[in-house]
Scaffold this motif. Structure first.
Motif, PDB file in Angstrom:
ATOM      1  N   LYS A   1       1.007  -1.258  -0.103  1.00 39.24           N
ATOM      2  CA  LYS A   1      -0.104   0.150  -0.050  1.00 39.24           C
ATOM      3  C   LYS A   1       0.824   1.382   0.070  1.00 39.24           C
ATOM      4  O   LYS A   1       0.310   2.110  -0.503  1.00 39.24           O
ATOM      5  N   LEU A   2       1.888   1.193   0.751  1.00 42.50           N
ATOM      6  CA  LEU A   2       2.755   2.440   0.667  1.00 42.50           C
ATOM      7  C   LEU A   2       3.365   2.707  -0.753  1.00 42.50           C
ATOM      8  O   LEU A   2       3.622   3.761  -1.126  1.00 42.50           O
ATOM      9  N   ILE A   3       3.953   1.580  -1.502  1.00 39.29           N
ATOM     10  CA  ILE A   3       4.236   1.582  -2.896  1.00 39.29           C
ATOM     11  C   ILE A   3       3.168   2.236  -3.664  1.00 39.29           C
ATOM     12  O   ILE A   3       3.280   3.252  -4.727  1.00 39.29           O
ATOM     13  N   GLY A   4       1.927   1.632  -3.546  1.00 36.86           N
ATOM     14  CA  GLY A   4       0.824   2.135  -4.497  1.00 36.86           C
ATOM     15  C   GLY A   4       0.354   3.707  -3.891  1.00 36.86           C
ATOM     16  O   GLY A   4       0.229   4.481  -5.018  1.00 36.86           O
ATOM     17  N   TYR A   5       0.305   3.967  -2.725  1.00 42.32           N
ATOM     18  CA  TYR A   5       0.107   5.308  -2.632  1.00 42.32           C
ATOM     19  C   TYR A   5       1.217   6.366  -2.909  1.00 42.32           C
ATOM     20  O   TYR A   5       0.718   7.372  -3.420  1.00 42.32           O
ATOM     21  N   ILE A   6       2.323   5.972  -3.013  1.00 35.39           N
ATOM     22  CA  ILE A   6       3.260   6.870  -3.475  1.00 35.39           C
ATOM     23  C   ILE A   6       3.327   6.765  -5.105  1.00 35.39           C
ATOM     24  O   ILE A   6       3.694   7.785  -5.565  1.00 35.39           O
ATOM     25  N   ALA A   7       3.243   5.760  -5.555  1.00 33.53           N
ATOM     26  CA  ALA A   7       3.518   5.574  -6.938  1.00 33.53           C
ATOM     27  C   ALA A   7       2.206   6.272  -7.732  1.00 33.53           C
ATOM     28  O   ALA A   7       2.243   6.864  -8.812  1.00 33.53           O
ATOM     29  N   ALA A   8       0.957   6.323  -7.021  1.00 32.23           N
ATOM     30  CA  ALA A   8      -0.079   6.651  -7.865  1.00 32.23           C
ATOM     31  C   ALA A   8       0.074   8.162  -8.409  1.00 32.23           C
ATOM     32  O   ALA A   8      -0.241   8.464  -9.564  1.00 32.23           O
ATOM     33  N   PRO A   9       0.285   9.162  -7.466  1.00 30.92           N
ATOM     34  CA  PRO A   9       0.316  10.538  -7.651  1.00 30.92           C
ATOM     35  C   PRO A   9       1.536  10.898  -8.683  1.00 30.92           C
ATOM     36  O   PRO A   9       1.468  11.774  -9.766  1.00 30.92           O
ATOM     37  N   LEU A  10       2.647   9.895  -8.974  1.00 32.30           N
ATOM     38  CA  LEU A  10       3.696  10.103  -9.783  1.00 32.30           C
ATOM     39  C   LEU A  10       3.300   9.495 -11.069  1.00 32.30           C
ATOM     40  O   LEU A  10       3.999  10.055 -12.065  1.00 32.30           O
TER      41      LEU A  10
END
Length: 290
Positions: free
Chosen positions: A157-166
């Motif tokens: 979830k950390l990866i998903g939350y960080i990757a999404a706005p990028l």
């Protein structure tokens, strides 16, 4: 090296294959859930007035009640291994349908459906995954193993939350659903591959031999026994009811304030993702403490 890792994680060699297989599956399911949540919340907050949010909660409640009834019936017809495969496959199909609706259908209706379905996918994959894990390991083993198996969810979830706005400026918010589809699809493929291993054969045989029809020995005249079967389940249900009401009130307040602050959808998605990521960091901290 492996033995040292097992000792650090406090797992037995005989448990290790199932534990790491399940951890990997949990990682990709968690990544898919993180991405779909970001998309759903961002689109809803950007396109709908906050007054519509209580209606979403009511629809989610009705949908979950109906699906819980259906899920209980499915548990009697399929083994936990089959059920997890079917549920993840259903999640993949549902997300593809939602993308088609957002792209070619009535956008407002499908944004509303997306937020409802994001919660539904999160809940039903959790039912199927943790239902399987709880049957694989007994109460004593679960005290050691559940935290290891569940540890794949937080980094995912950390990866998903960080990757999404990028990724949103490059692929667009709607098309981010395909990454969630890919992640859920990978979890399905990996799980289908894992359960073909010899280490899973005894588990499959056990499930085939089990009789899913449990004799009803509860006193139907008692309210708690009739509806909840067990007083412990009743107590947990009551605690969940209180905690979810607190969550809903805080969630509503948060979304109403975010709605007033951002006008650009990319900035809105980045803020929501950052908020969710910070929540995962706090969850990780508490897990390490407790």
């Amino acid at each position: 090296m492996k033995e040292r890792l097992y000792k650090i994680l406090n797992i037995k060699h005989s448990e290790s294959i199932q534990v790491f297989d399940l951890l990997t599956v949990q990682f990709f399911i968690g990544l898919a859930n993180a991405l779909i949540s970001i998309i759903a919340f961002t689109l809803f907050v950007y396109n709908f007035p906050v007054d519509n949010l209580p209606l979403v909660y009511l629809v989610i409640a009705v949908v979950l009640i109906l699906f819980n009834f259906i899920y209980e019936k499915l548990e009697h017809h399929f083994s936990p291994l089959q059920l997890l495969k079917y549920i993840t496959g259903f999640g993949v199909i549902l997300m593809i349908v939602l993308w088609i609706g957002l792209t070619y259908g009535n956008k407002d209706n499908f944004i509303f459906m997306l937020l409802v379905c994001s919660v539904l996918i999160y809940m039903i994959t959790g039912y199927a995954f943790w239902g399987l894990v709880s049957l694989l390991f007994n109460v004593r083993e679960s005290r050691r193993i559940f935290s290891i198996v569940g540890s794949g969810d937080i980094p995912a979830k950390l990866i998903g939350y960080i990757a999404a706005p990028l990724l949103i400026p490059f692929v667009g918010l709607n098309n981010l659903i395909w990454l969630a589809v890919l992640s859920m699809g990978i979890s399905l493929l990996l799980f289908s591959r894992y359960i073909k291993k010899k280490n899973w054969e005894t588990i499959k045989q056990k499930f085939h031999k089990e009789d899913h029809h449990v004799e009803d020995v509860f006193n139907k005249k008692d309210f708690v026994s009739f509806f909840f079967k067990n007083r412990l389940i009743f107590a947990i249900s009551l605690l969940s009811l209180i905690s979810y009401n607190v969550f809903v009130l805080i969630d509503f307040t948060f979304i109403s304030q975010v709605k007033l602050r951002f006008e650009n959808i990319t900035d809105l998605a980045a803020y929501i993702a950052l908020f969710f990521a910070f929540g995962r960091v706090i969850a990780l901290t508490f897990k390490l403490i407790f």
